[in-house]
Design a protein around this motif. Structure first.
Motif: not given
Length: 351
Positions: A274-278
């Motif tokens: 989730a952090n990487l996609r953000l």
């Protein structure tokens, strides 16, 4: 690092939050930038560029890094990628990926200043915004400008100092003392809670990153609230201890972006993805702040209460001697089981 430089960076971050253009200068080029999240179409027309600058992490999600020769992707610039703010948000915001699954085709071009582009991503994270900008090469005069050195000065933990201290009886210890820390130009105040009577033994220390949802609202999606209170009681049972409460919500990405990550988790992504996609790193906290707080408290040796060996390594790099790592084990619930499993399997926590 200069006070004037730190003030310039603070003004630039303020402009970033408000949707105003600003300039960042580095040794390899200067960029004029307008944050996608806070921009308005009228401001974009005046800005005059439809190129979009994304973080390397977001570019990986969009499979754009194969257009770059670098093995470790930094910020990526997309030529004429978005004619308006809504179109740019569809590229930058992963919560919109399902609504806008077909993006591009995009053409990447040189950023025009890799150092400035990287610093802009740090500024966006510090402001709690998505790491995405409209961008063009610097031209003419800039109303708001800073250099990469100015941003480094603003965020330098050495500028942190003790602002206030007072007795604060808490449920775990009626004799506790709270100490507040502040930098001259930086808005975030960090605090330490000292539990028990100080002696020559290294204290039990817990680094706790702010978590509004867990600490205050009792969220079951994480273990932050229970960890906070268990740590305070463990310190009360020890000769003495120090809680360092760091204002670095969501592992350093800010409250709003953390809530975006929660929404992505509801779509099936774990907290890392989730952090990487953000568009953010998996770990964006600055542990040098904790090192500076301990220095100001004159605490060179500690017993660190953590399940994360990386915290031990990061503090030791800041000159803090960690004489012992103390685990903090708590029961899980059905809402945080996957979160804790991700911490164990993907970020090296010893649970």
């Amino acid at each position: 690092m200069s006070d004037a430089g730190a003030r310039s960076a603070a003004r630039a971050i303020d402009a970033l939050r408000r949707g105003w253009p600003f300039r960042v200068t580095g040794p390899d080029g200067a960029l004029d930038l307008l944050a996608v999240e806070s921009a308005r179409d009228t401001a974009l027309v005046q800005f005059g560029s439809n190129d979009v600058l994304l973080s390397g992490e977001r570019a990986v999600t969009l499979k754009l890094t194969n257009q770059r020769p670098a093995a470790a992707p930094g910020p990526v610039r997309l030529a004429n990628a978005a004619s308006g703010v809504a179109a740019a948000l569809a590229i930058a915001d992963p919560s919109l990926d399902l609504a806008h699954p077909l993006k591009g085709p995009f053409r990447t071009i040189p950023t025009g200043g890799d150092s400035a582009a990287t610093t802009a991503m740090t500024m966006a994270r510090h402001a709690g915004l998505l790491p995405a900008f409209f961008v063009c090469e610097a031209a003419g005069d800039a109303e708001t400008a800073c250099s990469i050195d100015d941003v480094a000065a603003l965020l330098d933990p050495a500028r942190l100092d003790i602002a206030a201290r007072a007795r604060l009886p808490v449920e775990a210890s009626e004799s506790a003392e709270i100490v507040a820390f502040r930098s001259p130009e930086e808005a975030s105040d960090h605090v330490a809670l000292v539990i028990g009577k100080r002696d020559d033994n290294p204290p039990v220390v817990r680094l706790h990153s702010e978590c509004l949802t867990g600490d205050v609202l009792g969220s079951l999606k994480c273990d932050c609230g229970p960890q906070l209170h268990a740590a305070l009681h463990a310190m009360a049972d020890a000769p003495w201890g120090v809680l360092l409460y760091l204002r670095q919500e969501g592992r350093g990405i800010g409250l709003v972006n953390k809530l975006r990550a929660y929404a992505l988790q509801d779509q099936g992504y774990d907290t890392v993805d989730a952090n990487l996609r953000l568009g953010f790193p998996v770990e964006a906290r600055d542990f040098a702040i904790a090192g500076r707080m301990l220095e100001l408290l004159n605490i060179p040796r500690i017993r660190l209460m953590t399940n994360n060996p990386e915290k031990v390594a990061r503090l030791q790099r800041e000159g803090v001697e960690v004489v012992e790592r103390i685990p903090l084990a708590l029961p899980t619930n059905k809402y945080n089981e996957q979160y804790l499993a991700t911490k164990r399997d993907r970020t090296g926590h010893q649970l």
